[in-house]
Motif scaffolding. Structure first.
Motif, PDB file in Angstrom:
ATOM      1  N   UNK A   1       0.873  -1.062   0.174  1.00  0.00           N
ATOM      2  CA  UNK A   1      -0.171   0.159   0.684  1.00  0.00           C
ATOM      3  C   UNK A   1       0.718   1.533   0.429  1.00  0.00           C
ATOM      4  N   UNK A   2       2.055   1.277   0.590  1.00  0.00           N
ATOM      5  CA  UNK A   2       2.959   2.873   1.091  1.00  0.00           C
ATOM      6  C   UNK A   2       3.926   3.058  -0.599  1.00  0.00           C
ATOM      7  N   UNK A   3       3.744   1.792  -2.068  1.00  0.00           N
ATOM      8  CA  UNK A   3       4.334   2.288  -2.231  1.00  0.00           C
ATOM      9  C   UNK A   3       3.422   2.298  -3.677  1.00  0.00           C
ATOM     10  N   UNK A   4       2.125   2.316  -3.294  1.00  0.00           N
ATOM     11  CA  UNK A   4       0.670   3.047  -3.991  1.00  0.00           C
ATOM     12  C   UNK A   4       0.995   4.527  -3.677  1.00  0.00           C
ATOM     13  N   UNK A   5       1.269   4.532  -2.605  1.00  0.00           N
ATOM     14  CA  UNK A   5       0.856   5.938  -1.774  1.00  0.00           C
ATOM     15  C   UNK A   5       1.987   6.784  -2.950  1.00  0.00           C
ATOM     16  N   UNK A   6       3.325   6.319  -2.724  1.00  0.00           N
ATOM     17  CA  UNK A   6       4.604   7.057  -2.739  1.00  0.00           C
ATOM     18  C   UNK A   6       4.125   7.076  -4.133  1.00  0.00           C
ATOM     19  N   UNK A   7       4.209   6.091  -5.209  1.00  0.00           N
ATOM     20  CA  UNK A   7       3.629   6.519  -7.183  1.00  0.00           C
ATOM     21  C   UNK A   7       2.761   7.322  -7.129  1.00  0.00           C
ATOM     22  N   UNK A   8       1.749   8.063  -6.353  1.00  0.00           N
ATOM     23  CA  UNK A   8       0.513   8.076  -6.399  1.00  0.00           C
ATOM     24  C   UNK A   8       1.261  10.041  -6.439  1.00  0.00           C
ATOM     25  N   UNK A   9       1.863  10.211  -5.113  1.00  0.00           N
ATOM     26  CA  UNK A   9       2.491  11.743  -4.823  1.00  0.00           C
ATOM     27  C   UNK A   9       3.594  11.947  -5.840  1.00  0.00           C
ATOM     28  N   UNK A  10       4.127  11.277  -6.117  1.00  0.00           N
ATOM     29  CA  UNK A  10       5.390  11.475  -7.192  1.00  0.00           C
ATOM     30  C   UNK A  10       4.055  12.141  -8.738  1.00  0.00           C
ATOM     31  N   UNK A  11       3.889  10.866  -9.086  1.00  0.00           N
ATOM     32  CA  UNK A  11       2.659  11.689 -10.164  1.00  0.00           C
ATOM     33  C   UNK A  11       1.921  12.971 -10.456  1.00  0.00           C
ATOM     34  N   UNK A  12       1.332  13.472  -8.818  1.00  0.00           N
ATOM     35  CA  UNK A  12       0.841  14.295  -8.409  1.00  0.00           C
ATOM     36  C   UNK A  12       1.857  15.170  -8.932  1.00  0.00           C
ATOM     37  N   UNK A  13       3.082  15.380  -8.324  1.00  0.00           N
ATOM     38  CA  UNK A  13       3.904  16.089  -7.838  1.00  0.00           C
ATOM     39  C   UNK A  13       4.841  16.782  -9.188  1.00  0.00           C
ATOM     40  N   UNK A  14       4.665  15.825  -9.999  1.00  0.00           N
ATOM     41  CA  UNK A  14       4.907  15.782 -11.567  1.00  0.00           C
ATOM     42  C   UNK A  14       3.936  16.607 -12.354  1.00  0.00           C
ATOM     43  N   UNK A  15       2.713  16.213 -11.956  1.00  0.00           N
ATOM     44  CA  UNK A  15       2.072  17.084 -12.477  1.00  0.00           C
ATOM     45  C   UNK A  15       2.329  18.216 -12.255  1.00  0.00           C
ATOM     46  N   UNK A  16       2.352  19.056 -10.705  1.00  0.00           N
ATOM     47  CA  UNK A  16       2.564  20.229 -10.628  1.00  0.00           C
ATOM     48  C   UNK A  16       3.852  21.253 -11.715  1.00  0.00           C
ATOM     49  N   UNK A  17       4.873  20.327 -11.479  1.00  0.00           N
ATOM     50  CA  UNK A  17       5.840  20.858 -12.914  1.00  0.00           C
ATOM     51  C   UNK A  17       5.097  21.382 -13.974  1.00  0.00           C
TER      52      UNK A  17
END
Length: 73
Positions: free
Chosen positions: A1-17
């Protein structure tokens, strides 16, 4: 589950860029983007951290609000 949360966080941060148009403005030069992020981190380590956070938070809030208004039909 933590891996999925981390992946989502990275995708969202890329979206901000992407939302900040840094990809287009730097011609997708990742070394420049990393340099920009390191510069921001350096400012956050300085004496005026709280002022910088307030300024960036205000700008980010305005950008999110403008984006929401632009997306309305």
């Amino acid at each position: 589950m933590k891996r999925r949360e981390r992946t989502r966080q990275l995708i969202e941060l890329g979206g901000l860029i992407a939302k900040a148009e840094l990809i287009e403005l730097t011609d997708d030069d990742r070394t420049v983007i990393l340099g920009l992020l390191i510069e921001a981190a350096t400012k956050l380590k300085g004496e005026h951290r709280d002022q910088q956070l307030l300024l960036w938070r205000r700008r980010g809030t305005r950008a999110f609000v403008q984006n929401q208004l632009a997306e309305r039909p």
